[in-house]
Design a protein around this motif. Structure first.
Motif, PDB file in Angstrom:
ATOM      1  N   GLU A 126       0.804  -1.219   0.000  1.00 35.00           N
ATOM      2  CA  GLU A 126       0.000   0.000   0.000  1.00 35.00           C
ATOM      3  C   GLU A 126       0.841   1.276   0.000  1.00 35.00           C
ATOM      4  O   GLU A 126       0.520   2.239  -0.695  1.00 35.00           O
ATOM      5  N   GLN A 127       1.919   1.273   0.791  1.00 34.50           N
ATOM      6  CA  GLN A 127       2.636   2.522   1.031  1.00 34.50           C
ATOM      7  C   GLN A 127       4.092   2.504   0.591  1.00 34.50           C
ATOM      8  O   GLN A 127       4.755   3.541   0.644  1.00 34.50           O
ATOM      9  N   GLY A 128       4.580   1.359   0.185  1.00 33.11           N
ATOM     10  CA  GLY A 128       5.972   1.277  -0.209  1.00 33.11           C
ATOM     11  C   GLY A 128       6.888   1.215   1.007  1.00 33.11           C
ATOM     12  O   GLY A 128       6.443   1.309   2.159  1.00 33.11           O
ATOM     13  N   LEU A 129       8.175   1.097   0.740  1.00 31.25           N
ATOM     14  CA  LEU A 129       9.139   0.967   1.827  1.00 31.25           C
ATOM     15  C   LEU A 129       9.172   2.218   2.702  1.00 31.25           C
ATOM     16  O   LEU A 129       9.316   2.133   3.928  1.00 31.25           O
ATOM     17  N   GLY A 130       9.025   3.370   2.090  1.00 32.84           N
ATOM     18  CA  GLY A 130       9.051   4.612   2.865  1.00 32.84           C
ATOM     19  C   GLY A 130       7.898   4.734   3.829  1.00 32.84           C
ATOM     20  O   GLY A 130       7.987   5.458   4.826  1.00 32.84           O
ATOM     21  N   GLY A 131       6.808   4.026   3.543  1.00 34.55           N
ATOM     22  CA  GLY A 131       5.646   4.092   4.418  1.00 34.55           C
ATOM     23  C   GLY A 131       5.900   3.537   5.800  1.00 34.55           C
ATOM     24  O   GLY A 131       5.188   3.882   6.750  1.00 34.55           O
ATOM     25  N   PHE A 132       6.905   2.680   5.942  1.00 39.04           N
ATOM     26  CA  PHE A 132       7.212   2.093   7.242  1.00 39.04           C
ATOM     27  C   PHE A 132       7.804   3.117   8.215  1.00 39.04           C
ATOM     28  O   PHE A 132       7.924   2.833   9.410  1.00 39.04           O
ATOM     29  N   PHE A 133       8.187   4.269   7.712  1.00 37.31           N
ATOM     30  CA  PHE A 133       8.781   5.287   8.579  1.00 37.31           C
ATOM     31  C   PHE A 133       7.858   6.485   8.773  1.00 37.31           C
ATOM     32  O   PHE A 133       8.294   7.534   9.241  1.00 37.31           O
ATOM     33  N   LYS A 134       6.587   6.307   8.420  1.00 39.02           N
ATOM     34  CA  LYS A 134       5.628   7.382   8.672  1.00 39.02           C
ATOM     35  C   LYS A 134       5.517   7.632  10.169  1.00 39.02           C
ATOM     36  O   LYS A 134       5.420   6.695  10.965  1.00 39.02           O
ATOM     37  N   GLY A 135       5.540   8.887  10.532  1.00 32.65           N
ATOM     38  CA  GLY A 135       5.403   9.242  11.940  1.00 32.65           C
ATOM     39  C   GLY A 135       6.702   9.235  12.719  1.00 32.65           C
ATOM     40  O   GLY A 135       6.683   9.352  13.949  1.00 32.65           O
ATOM     41  N   TRP A 136       7.838   9.148  12.016  1.00 36.01           N
ATOM     42  CA  TRP A 136       9.099   9.071  12.753  1.00 36.01           C
ATOM     43  C   TRP A 136       9.453  10.398  13.445  1.00 36.01           C
ATOM     44  O   TRP A 136      10.089  10.394  14.505  1.00 36.01           O
ATOM     45  N   VAL A 137       9.027  11.518  12.882  1.00 36.14           N
ATOM     46  CA  VAL A 137       9.353  12.810  13.499  1.00 36.14           C
ATOM     47  C   VAL A 137       8.606  13.005  14.826  1.00 36.14           C
ATOM     48  O   VAL A 137       9.234  13.320  15.847  1.00 36.14           O
ATOM     49  N   PRO A 138       7.255  12.845  14.854  1.00 33.38           N
ATOM     50  CA  PRO A 138       6.595  12.952  16.171  1.00 33.38           C
ATOM     51  C   PRO A 138       7.062  11.884  17.149  1.00 33.38           C
ATOM     52  O   PRO A 138       7.080  12.120  18.367  1.00 33.38           O
ATOM     53  N   THR A 139       7.450  10.723  16.624  1.00 35.62           N
ATOM     54  CA  THR A 139       7.996   9.690  17.498  1.00 35.62           C
ATOM     55  C   THR A 139       9.296  10.159  18.139  1.00 35.62           C
ATOM     56  O   THR A 139       9.483  10.050  19.360  1.00 35.62           O
ATOM     57  N   LEU A 140      10.200  10.701  17.334  1.00 35.05           N
ATOM     58  CA  LEU A 140      11.488  11.173  17.844  1.00 35.05           C
ATOM     59  C   LEU A 140      11.310  12.291  18.850  1.00 35.05           C
ATOM     60  O   LEU A 140      11.880  12.258  19.951  1.00 35.05           O
ATOM     61  N   LEU A 141      10.499  13.298  18.498  1.00 34.25           N
ATOM     62  CA  LEU A 141      10.318  14.444  19.389  1.00 34.25           C
ATOM     63  C   LEU A 141       9.568  14.059  20.659  1.00 34.25           C
ATOM     64  O   LEU A 141       9.949  14.446  21.771  1.00 34.25           O
ATOM     65  N   GLY A 142       8.496  13.308  20.499  1.00 30.50           N
ATOM     66  CA  GLY A 142       7.672  12.950  21.646  1.00 30.50           C
ATOM     67  C   GLY A 142       8.403  12.089  22.652  1.00 30.50           C
ATOM     68  O   GLY A 142       8.379  12.358  23.858  1.00 30.50           O
ATOM     69  N   TYR A 143       9.088  11.060  22.151  1.00 30.46           N
ATOM     70  CA  TYR A 143       9.746  10.143  23.081  1.00 30.46           C
ATOM     71  C   TYR A 143      11.097  10.680  23.581  1.00 30.46           C
ATOM     72  O   TYR A 143      11.582  10.227  24.616  1.00 30.46           O
ATOM     73  N   SER A 144      11.678  11.624  22.874  1.00 30.19           N
ATOM     74  CA  SER A 144      12.853  12.303  23.420  1.00 30.19           C
ATOM     75  C   SER A 144      12.460  13.118  24.642  1.00 30.19           C
ATOM     76  O   SER A 144      13.115  13.056  25.697  1.00 30.19           O
ATOM     77  N   ALA A 145      11.373  13.877  24.519  1.00 25.04           N
ATOM     78  CA  ALA A 145      10.892  14.677  25.650  1.00 25.04           C
ATOM     79  C   ALA A 145      10.437  13.772  26.795  1.00 25.04           C
ATOM     80  O   ALA A 145      10.711  14.045  27.973  1.00 25.04           O
ATOM     81  N   GLN A 146       9.741  12.700  26.445  1.00 28.95           N
ATOM     82  CA  GLN A 146       9.276  11.780  27.477  1.00 28.95           C
ATOM     83  C   GLN A 146      10.445  11.117  28.205  1.00 28.95           C
ATOM     84  O   GLN A 146      10.457  10.996  29.426  1.00 28.95           O
ATOM     85  N   GLY A 147      11.455  10.682  27.442  1.00 25.39           N
ATOM     86  CA  GLY A 147      12.612  10.030  28.045  1.00 25.39           C
ATOM     87  C   GLY A 147      13.398  10.962  28.941  1.00 25.39           C
ATOM     88  O   GLY A 147      13.887  10.558  30.004  1.00 25.39           O
ATOM     89  N   ALA A 148      13.510  12.225  28.534  1.00 24.57           N
ATOM     90  CA  ALA A 148      14.210  13.206  29.366  1.00 24.57           C
ATOM     91  C   ALA A 148      13.530  13.344  30.723  1.00 24.57           C
ATOM     92  O   ALA A 148      14.178  13.327  31.773  1.00 24.57           O
TER      93      ALA A 148
END
Length: 378
Positions: A126-148
């Motif tokens: 449906e989305q191709g290989l790039g589709g597996f990385f959808k949402g990586w930016v909010p994941t990085l920002l959200g869990y960086s703040a949460q982990g801190a």
């Protein structure tokens, strides 16, 4: 420099009976005296202080290392732990974005994404290989703040609750201290995570909703308002607080048991590589336990953030009680076990880098220890 009587006698004897020149003898003697004084000061520092901290803290003392950059307990210590949590959680969650994407879609549409393999193949078509990385930016920002917040506040609350327990109870109630410290930290951490988690789930599970954070965030706010970003906060607490309590308390216990029963030498005699290996192993085992405990709430969070007007009751009726506990669980065990092991490994590696000891493995001094007894009298 304030010299003791024994140091004065030693210095005088060294100068009088040395075969070297007076100036050379004096320089050597002063240098050796400074070393003696430093060792004496280190010993004095290890004695119980007037505030009763010695002998009952859940933190191991930092090793006597000339490369040590940060001591224990000052604000810089907590800042370093906060930075370590930011790096460990942000990078690891971003790395498992493809697994998280498959898991979320299995939770939302189990008829279409029946298993890990079939779900991955369907998403790839449906989305191709790039589709597996959808949402990586909010994941990085959200869990960086949460982990801190999670790691930084955990270290703070663990020390704070140790102070509250007092030297005579810290060993007896150490597991409760781990649980209370981690729950308090996660309560704060989820507040900063929740908006990014809401956008991430919507981007990953609604095809065509948005490409990522830049267009997904304003679209989400326009649709549901800023309050909609926190619609999943209570289920997120329900998922993350038990998860984090298990993550920290079980990790501390497992690591202590590994050093006690599986490694024949004390922790401070082990190499840093061995200590980091223990951190990863303890984190992986703890991660498996975390996944099982928090999985029902994880299903609720995915369903609530996918539908605009969904409620907890709607989610339970849709997925069923059995599905609430089992849907997507094998994949989440693999993902969370690896994630948690890597997080503890990275976090402790960061602590070693800045000159701090690795987490866990040192049981607090018992109430009957001489140090604790003396601290009661001072």
């Amino acid at each position: 420099m304030d010299l003791r009587d024994s140091d004065r006698h030693w210095l005088l004897a060294t100068i009088l009976y040395s075969e070297l020149s007076p100036s050379a003898t004096r320089n050597i003697a002063v240098e050796q005296l400074l070393r003696r004084s430093t060792r004496s000061a280190d010993l004095d520092d290890s004695a119980p202080s007037n505030d009763g901290r010695s002998g009952r803290s859940l933190f191991p003392e930092a090793p006597s290392d000339p490369k040590k950059k940060i001591g224990m307990y000052p604000p810089l210590f907590y800042a370093a732990c906060t930075a370590g949590g930011l790096v460990s959680c942000g990078l690891t969650h971003m790395a498992v974005t493809p697994l998280d994407l498959v898991k979320c879609n299995m939770q939302i549409d189990p008829a279409k994404y029946k298993s890990i393999l079939s779900g991955s193949i369907a998403l790839l078509k449906e989305q191709g290989l790039g589709g597996f990385f959808k949402g990586w930016v909010p994941t990085l920002l959200g869990y960086s703040a949460q982990g801190a917040c999670k790691f930084g506040f955990y270290e703070f609350f663990k020390n704070y609750y140790s102070d509250m327990a007092g030297p005579e109870f810290v060993e007896k109630y150490k597991t409760l201290i781990y649980l209370a410290g981690s729950a308090s930290a996660e309560l704060i951490a989820d507040v900063v995570l929740c908006p990014m988690e809401a956008v991430k789930v919507r981007v990953q599970t609604q095809p065509g909703f948005a490409r990522g954070l830049s267009d997904g965030f304003p679209k989400f706010v326009k649709s549901e308002g800023y309050t909609g970003l926190y619609k999943g906060l209570v289920p997120l607490w329900g998922r993350q607080i038990p998860y984090t309590m298990m993550k920290f308390a079980s990790f501390e216990t497992i690591v202590e048991m590994i050093y006690k029963y599986a490694i024949p030498v004390p922790k401070d005699k082990c190499s840093k590589t061995t200590q980091l290996g223990v951190s990863f192993a303890g984190g992986y085992i703890a991660g498996i336990l975390c996944a099982v405990v928090s999985h029902p709430a994880d299903n609720l969070v995915s369903i609530l953030n996918n539908a605009k007007d969904a409620t907890v009751g709607d989610a339970v009726r849709k997925i069923g009680l059995w599905g609430l506990f089992t849907r997507g669980l094998p994949l989440r065990i693999v993902m969370i076990g690896t994630l948690t092991g890597a997080q503890w490994g990275i976090y402790d590696a960061f602590k070693v880098f800045v000159g701090l000891p690795t987490t866990g493995g040192v049981s607090p001094a018992s109430a009957d220890s001489p140090a604790v007894k003396l601290s009661k009298l001072t």
